[in-house]
Design an enzyme around this catalytic site. Structure first.
Site, PDB file in Angstrom:
ATOM      1  N   SER A 172       0.847  -1.029  -0.078  1.00 40.87           N
ATOM      2  CA  SER A 172       0.254   0.007  -0.164  1.00 40.87           C
ATOM      3  C   SER A 172       0.605   1.121  -0.213  1.00 40.87           C
ATOM      4  CB  SER A 172      -0.333   0.239   1.081  1.00 40.87           C
ATOM      5  OG  SER A 172      -1.313   1.075   1.678  1.00 40.87           O
TER       6      SER A 172
ATOM      7  N   HIS B 121      -1.488  -1.222  -4.065  1.00 43.39           N
ATOM      8  CA  HIS B 121      -2.204  -1.066  -3.902  1.00 43.39           C
ATOM      9  C   HIS B 121      -3.015   0.571  -3.451  1.00 43.39           C
ATOM     10  CE1 HIS B 121      -5.779  -2.115  -1.099  1.00 43.39           C
ATOM     11  NE2 HIS B 121      -5.228  -0.729  -0.062  1.00 43.39           N
TER      12      HIS B 121
ATOM     13  N   ASP C 115      -4.993   4.173  -1.940  1.00 39.39           N
ATOM     14  CA  ASP C 115      -5.371   3.638  -0.889  1.00 39.39           C
ATOM     15  C   ASP C 115      -6.245   5.678  -1.053  1.00 39.39           C
ATOM     16  OD1 ASP C 115      -5.873   1.557   0.953  1.00 39.39           O
ATOM     17  OD2 ASP C 115      -3.606   2.541   1.481  1.00 39.39           O
TER      18      ASP C 115
ATOM     19  N   MET D 106      -8.695   8.711  -0.295  1.00 40.66           N
ATOM     20  CA  MET D 106      -9.402   8.752   1.271  1.00 40.66           C
ATOM     21  C   MET D 106     -10.161  10.515   0.581  1.00 40.66           C
ATOM     22  SD  MET D 106      -7.280   7.361   3.890  1.00 40.66           S
ATOM     23  CE  MET D 106      -6.326   5.845   3.664  1.00 40.66           C
TER      24      MET D 106
ATOM     25  N   HIS E 144      -8.592   1.632  -3.767  1.00 42.33           N
ATOM     26  CA  HIS E 144      -9.132   1.260  -2.465  1.00 42.33           C
ATOM     27  C   HIS E 144      -9.800   2.603  -2.182  1.00 42.33           C
ATOM     28  CE1 HIS E 144      -9.410   0.544   2.090  1.00 42.33           C
ATOM     29  NE2 HIS E 144     -10.795   0.187   1.846  1.00 42.33           N
TER      30      HIS E 144
ATOM     31  N   MET F  17     -11.667   4.776  -0.941  1.00 41.59           N
ATOM     32  CA  MET F  17     -12.796   4.626   1.153  1.00 41.59           C
ATOM     33  C   MET F  17     -13.399   6.373   1.081  1.00 41.59           C
ATOM     34  SD  MET F  17      -9.317   3.505   2.940  1.00 41.59           S
ATOM     35  CE  MET F  17      -9.082   3.521   1.852  1.00 41.59           C
TER      36      MET F  17
ATOM     37  N   MET G 154     -11.068  -5.368   5.979  1.00 43.42           N
ATOM     38  CA  MET G 154     -10.985  -4.319   6.661  1.00 43.42           C
ATOM     39  C   MET G 154     -10.056  -5.222   7.889  1.00 43.42           C
ATOM     40  SD  MET G 154      -9.815  -2.094   5.005  1.00 43.42           S
ATOM     41  CE  MET G 154      -8.582  -0.740   6.094  1.00 43.42           C
TER      42      MET G 154
ATOM     43  N   ASP H 254      -6.970  -6.227   4.575  1.00 39.66           N
ATOM     44  CA  ASP H 254      -5.958  -5.312   4.608  1.00 39.66           C
ATOM     45  C   ASP H 254      -6.007  -4.306   5.844  1.00 39.66           C
ATOM     46  OD1 ASP H 254      -5.218  -2.189   3.994  1.00 39.66           O
ATOM     47  OD2 ASP H 254      -6.823  -2.028   2.828  1.00 39.66           O
TER      48      ASP H 254
HETATM   49  C1  DX5 Z   1      -5.501   2.015   5.409  1.00 39.22           C
HETATM   50  C2  DX5 Z   1      -6.149   1.270   4.272  1.00 39.22           C
HETATM   51  C3  DX5 Z   1      -4.574   0.550   4.536  1.00 39.22           C
HETATM   52  C4  DX5 Z   1      -2.945   0.724   4.536  1.00 39.22           C
HETATM   53  C5  DX5 Z   1      -3.079  -0.301   5.224  1.00 39.22           C
HETATM   54  O1  DX5 Z   1      -7.264   2.810   5.769  1.00 39.22           O
HETATM   55  O2  DX5 Z   1      -6.931   1.127   3.611  1.00 39.22           O
HETATM   56  O3  DX5 Z   1      -4.657  -0.435   2.952  1.00 39.22           O
HETATM   57  O4  DX5 Z   1      -1.919   1.757   4.000  1.00 39.22           O
HETATM   58  O5  DX5 Z   1      -1.399   0.060   5.596  1.00 39.22           O
HETATM   59  P1  DX5 Z   1      -0.384  -1.135   7.629  1.00 39.22           P
HETATM   60  O6  DX5 Z   1      -0.025  -1.918   6.632  1.00 39.22           O
HETATM   61  O7  DX5 Z   1       0.411   0.229   7.399  1.00 39.22           O
HETATM   62  O8  DX5 Z   1      -1.719  -0.715   8.166  1.00 39.22           O
HETATM   63 ZN    ZN Z   2      -6.021   0.160   1.921  1.00 37.66          ZN
END
Ligand code: DX5
Ligand code: ZN
Length: 234
Positions: free
Chosen positions: A18, A43, A45, A47, A76, A78, A147, A185
């Site tokens: 990620s 990956h 993320d 947001m 992903h 969010m 998650m 994740d």
């Molecule tokens: C958090 C993300 C994850 C995050 C995981 O909301 O969806 O993908 O990057 O990071 P680590 O591996 O550091 O928990």
């Molecule tokens: Zn993620």
């Protein structure tokens, strides 16, 4: 730019670093450097500061990353109202788009739309959402994302109870005879990777464990791979 090749995921455990834990000032380089690391996909993320209390990347970043690497990009989302943005992320270069159950009242339709955009479809559930909420849309899911933390930030600890949900989804995927991938994740590292895989995960997302590893991202991916090898997984 042609879409990268997305290999099916039944033969080996996949690692998806990620970029949330990468240096945002060198994000394209981070993606490029993952080639040859043993990671199968990247990956991303996204947001929006509403669904989660943080902001990260948008479609322009996905476009930049698409140029920087030939690894598949899984996005992903969010964000609230992801339906409004699926086409833009697909055009930007996403190979897979994952949306959250919690913000998709018409999840079956959303997943079908993603497939219609020539992307792999993913559905994610937060820690407080029961696994069974995905049962009736699993056949529309190429990817079911559990998650293992509350989303929004990297560097949190995996919530062990979430692995029971991975087990239930694995049972349901088998019962329905599907080839939906199951992804975990949040807080995934070399100490718990085997437990995730034993529970039924076939894709491990890891941010901190990859990008903050003392051996760099290559070392981080290798450490995860090693943890699986040592424990007899692959
Ligand atoms: C958090 C993300 C994850 C995050 C995981 O909301 O969806 O993908 O990057 O990071 P680590 O591996 O550091 O928990
Ligand atoms: Zn993620």
């Amino acid at each position: 730019m042609p879409r990268s090749t997305w290999k099916p995921c039944r033969d080996a455990i996949r690692i998806a670093p990620s970029l949330l834990a990468a240096d945002f000032g060198q994000i394209a380089k981070a993606a490029h450097d993952l080639e040859g690391s043993g990671a199968e996909r990247i990956h991303i993320d996204v947001m929006d500061g509403v669904f989660v209390p943080n902001f990260t990347f948008g479609t322009d970043t996905v476009r930049v990353l698409r140029r920087a690497t030939s690894l598949p990009l899984e996005v992903h989302l969010m964000i609230v109202n992801p339906d409004a943005h699926l086409g833009t992320f697909a055009t930007a270069g996403a190979d897979a788009i994952t949306v959250h159950y919690e913000v998709c009242p018409n999840l079956h339709r959303t997943l079908s739309t993603i497939r219609g955009l020539d992307c792999r479809s993913g559905a994610a559930i937060n820690p407080s959402t029961p696994a069974s909420m995905l049962d009736d849309v699993l056949e529309s899911c190429d990817l079911a994302l559990v998650m293992t933390i509350d989303p929004g930030f990297g560097g949190q600890s995996l919530i062990p109870r979430m692995l029971h949900k991975v087990e239930s989804i694995r049972r349901e995927v088998s019962r329905q005879g599907l080839d939906t991938e199951i992804e975990v994740d949040g807080g995934v590292d070399a100490t718990n990777a085997k437990a995730c895989v034993d529970a039924g995960a076939d894709v491990l997302v890891a941010g901190t464990a990859v990008f903050r590893h003392q051996g760099g991202p290559q070392g981080g991916v290798a450490a995860l791979r090693q943890a699986l090898t040592e424990t007899g997984v692959q």
